[in-house]
Design a protein around this motif. Sequence first.
Motif, PDB file in Angstrom:
ATOM      1  N   LYS A  99     120.486  92.253  73.385  1.00  0.00           N
ATOM      2  CA  LYS A  99     121.447  91.484  74.180  1.00  0.00           C
ATOM      3  C   LYS A  99     120.835  90.988  75.483  1.00  0.00           C
ATOM      4  N   THR A 100     119.883  91.742  76.023  1.00  0.00           N
ATOM      5  CA  THR A 100     119.315  91.403  77.329  1.00  0.00           C
ATOM      6  C   THR A 100     117.822  91.107  77.289  1.00  0.00           C
ATOM      7  N   HIS A 101     117.246  91.041  76.092  1.00  0.00           N
ATOM      8  CA  HIS A 101     115.816  90.778  75.975  1.00  0.00           C
ATOM      9  C   HIS A 101     115.565  89.640  74.988  1.00  0.00           C
ATOM     10  N   TYR A 102     114.900  88.608  75.471  1.00  0.00           N
ATOM     11  CA  TYR A 102     114.475  87.515  74.598  1.00  0.00           C
ATOM     12  C   TYR A 102     113.334  88.022  73.723  1.00  0.00           C
ATOM     13  N   ARG A 103     113.409  87.793  72.414  1.00  0.00           N
ATOM     14  CA  ARG A 103     112.462  88.384  71.485  1.00  0.00           C
ATOM     15  C   ARG A 103     111.252  87.491  71.188  1.00  0.00           C
ATOM     16  N   LEU A 104     110.893  86.666  72.175  1.00  0.00           N
ATOM     17  CA  LEU A 104     109.630  85.921  72.207  1.00  0.00           C
ATOM     18  C   LEU A 104     109.496  84.815  71.167  1.00  0.00           C
ATOM     19  N   SER A 105     110.592  84.488  70.506  1.00  0.00           N
ATOM     20  CA  SER A 105     110.656  83.358  69.586  1.00  0.00           C
ATOM     21  C   SER A 105     112.128  83.123  69.285  1.00  0.00           C
ATOM     22  N   MET A 106     112.584  81.881  69.375  1.00  0.00           N
ATOM     23  CA  MET A 106     113.978  81.574  69.078  1.00  0.00           C
ATOM     24  C   MET A 106     114.350  82.025  67.675  1.00  0.00           C
ATOM     25  N   PHE A 107     113.492  81.744  66.701  1.00  0.00           N
ATOM     26  CA  PHE A 107     113.820  82.073  65.320  1.00  0.00           C
ATOM     27  C   PHE A 107     113.809  83.585  65.085  1.00  0.00           C
ATOM     28  N   TYR A 108     112.826  84.265  65.654  1.00  0.00           N
ATOM     29  CA  TYR A 108     112.779  85.726  65.525  1.00  0.00           C
ATOM     30  C   TYR A 108     113.981  86.353  66.223  1.00  0.00           C
ATOM     31  N   ASP A 109     114.305  85.838  67.396  1.00  0.00           N
ATOM     32  CA  ASP A 109     115.438  86.352  68.161  1.00  0.00           C
ATOM     33  C   ASP A 109     116.731  86.214  67.354  1.00  0.00           C
ATOM     34  N   GLN A 110     116.949  85.050  66.758  1.00  0.00           N
ATOM     35  CA  GLN A 110     118.155  84.841  65.962  1.00  0.00           C
ATOM     36  C   GLN A 110     118.187  85.758  64.745  1.00  0.00           C
ATOM     37  N   ALA A 111     117.038  85.909  64.102  1.00  0.00           N
ATOM     38  CA  ALA A 111     116.966  86.736  62.894  1.00  0.00           C
ATOM     39  C   ALA A 111     117.338  88.181  63.186  1.00  0.00           C
TER      40      ALA A 111
ATOM     41  N   MET B 124     112.865 103.006  71.941  1.00  0.00           N
ATOM     42  CA  MET B 124     113.821 102.150  72.639  1.00  0.00           C
ATOM     43  C   MET B 124     114.031 102.636  74.072  1.00  0.00           C
ATOM     44  N   ARG B 125     114.113 103.941  74.250  1.00  0.00           N
ATOM     45  CA  ARG B 125     114.212 104.475  75.616  1.00  0.00           C
ATOM     46  C   ARG B 125     112.927 104.212  76.382  1.00  0.00           C
ATOM     47  N   TYR B 126     111.798 104.349  75.697  1.00  0.00           N
ATOM     48  CA  TYR B 126     110.495 104.135  76.334  1.00  0.00           C
ATOM     49  C   TYR B 126     110.376 102.695  76.838  1.00  0.00           C
ATOM     50  N   LEU B 127     110.813 101.734  76.033  1.00  0.00           N
ATOM     51  CA  LEU B 127     110.761 100.337  76.461  1.00  0.00           C
ATOM     52  C   LEU B 127     111.561 100.131  77.742  1.00  0.00           C
ATOM     53  N   ASP B 128     112.710 100.740  77.802  1.00  0.00           N
ATOM     54  CA  ASP B 128     113.592 100.579  78.953  1.00  0.00           C
ATOM     55  C   ASP B 128     113.063 101.311  80.174  1.00  0.00           C
ATOM     56  N   GLU B 129     112.643 102.560  79.984  1.00  0.00           N
ATOM     57  CA  GLU B 129     112.347 103.416  81.130  1.00  0.00           C
ATOM     58  C   GLU B 129     110.878 103.422  81.556  1.00  0.00           C
ATOM     59  N   VAL B 130     109.991 102.927  80.684  1.00  0.00           N
ATOM     60  CA  VAL B 130     108.572 102.903  81.030  1.00  0.00           C
ATOM     61  C   VAL B 130     108.035 101.471  81.054  1.00  0.00           C
ATOM     62  N   VAL B 131     108.123 100.766  79.912  1.00  0.00           N
ATOM     63  CA  VAL B 131     107.539  99.422  79.830  1.00  0.00           C
ATOM     64  C   VAL B 131     108.260  98.454  80.766  1.00  0.00           C
ATOM     65  N   ASP B 132     109.588  98.365  80.646  1.00  0.00           N
ATOM     66  CA  ASP B 132     110.332  97.426  81.487  1.00  0.00           C
ATOM     67  C   ASP B 132     110.289  97.823  82.958  1.00  0.00           C
TER      68      ASP B 132
END
Length: 303
Positions: free
Chosen positions: A164-176, A284-292
Amino acid sequence: MKSLHGKIALVAGATRGAGRGIAMELGAAGATVYVTGRTTRAARSEYNRPETIEETAELVTKAGGRGIAVQVDHLIPEQVQALVSQIEDEQGRLDILVNDIWGAEYLVEWNVPIWEHSLEKGLRILRLAIDSHLITNHYALPLLIKNKHGLVVEMTDGTAEYNKTHYRLSMFYDQAKTAINRMAWALAEELKPYQCTAVSLTPGWMRSEIMLEHYKVTEENWRDATVEEPHFVISESTRYVGRAVAALAGDAQVGRFSGQSLSSGELARIYGFTDIDGSQPDAMRYLDEVVDAEKPADVNGYR
């Protein structure tokens, strides 16, 4: 894990990656697992990769279940209809449906805006990622709902909250990938009168055959890849998400999750299973709390 002896599962898109890991873990729990895909020992798909559905079926049987390979292109309705008829004729029921159909890694043009991305490739991505799931559900669900407590798992990339809050680096991939989360929610509504459950499920950073090949490592020495990509430390084997599916399938109260968007790491905490190396990553937690948060790579940084 609770026994799944006597349960009949269909893992659609089980040639490699998450589909293979899921099929193996359902087999390890004792299920009979139909594994489908386009690549066989006699014919390769457009992927042109070496993994085959026969190999997956053999791994399921070796794990303790019964693997049955059926070549199916899930974009061809007649082939899906024939598959479901075969399952009904041979087993008389379907308890678990896992839609892991994808096949578009080599079509995505990352960080390319829609007006520059190949339209032909982009529309093919949507066909492979969305239409194939809809076609499979159309034909398979009439068999699944004949018995109570059936389970449908829609495989995607990213939870609904994350996407919901992260663009998935491609419109088509994001929609899929966002569409599949909504698909599971809608399926849950349609399955409710039949006391069946639908969820969407995402692995974390998964060590698929393609990912291991990209980093020039194997499952045995995958940590060597952290020299090039330190955050790969949070990665997980394909069987981790397989154990998540097996846990859901063995849970008599799985209906409490119906319509929800789940992750392998979240379910590991709930059910207590681990990855094949005994770890319990939560990507998923790692992406939020470490990477992001732009912190240094640290597998314990989110605990």
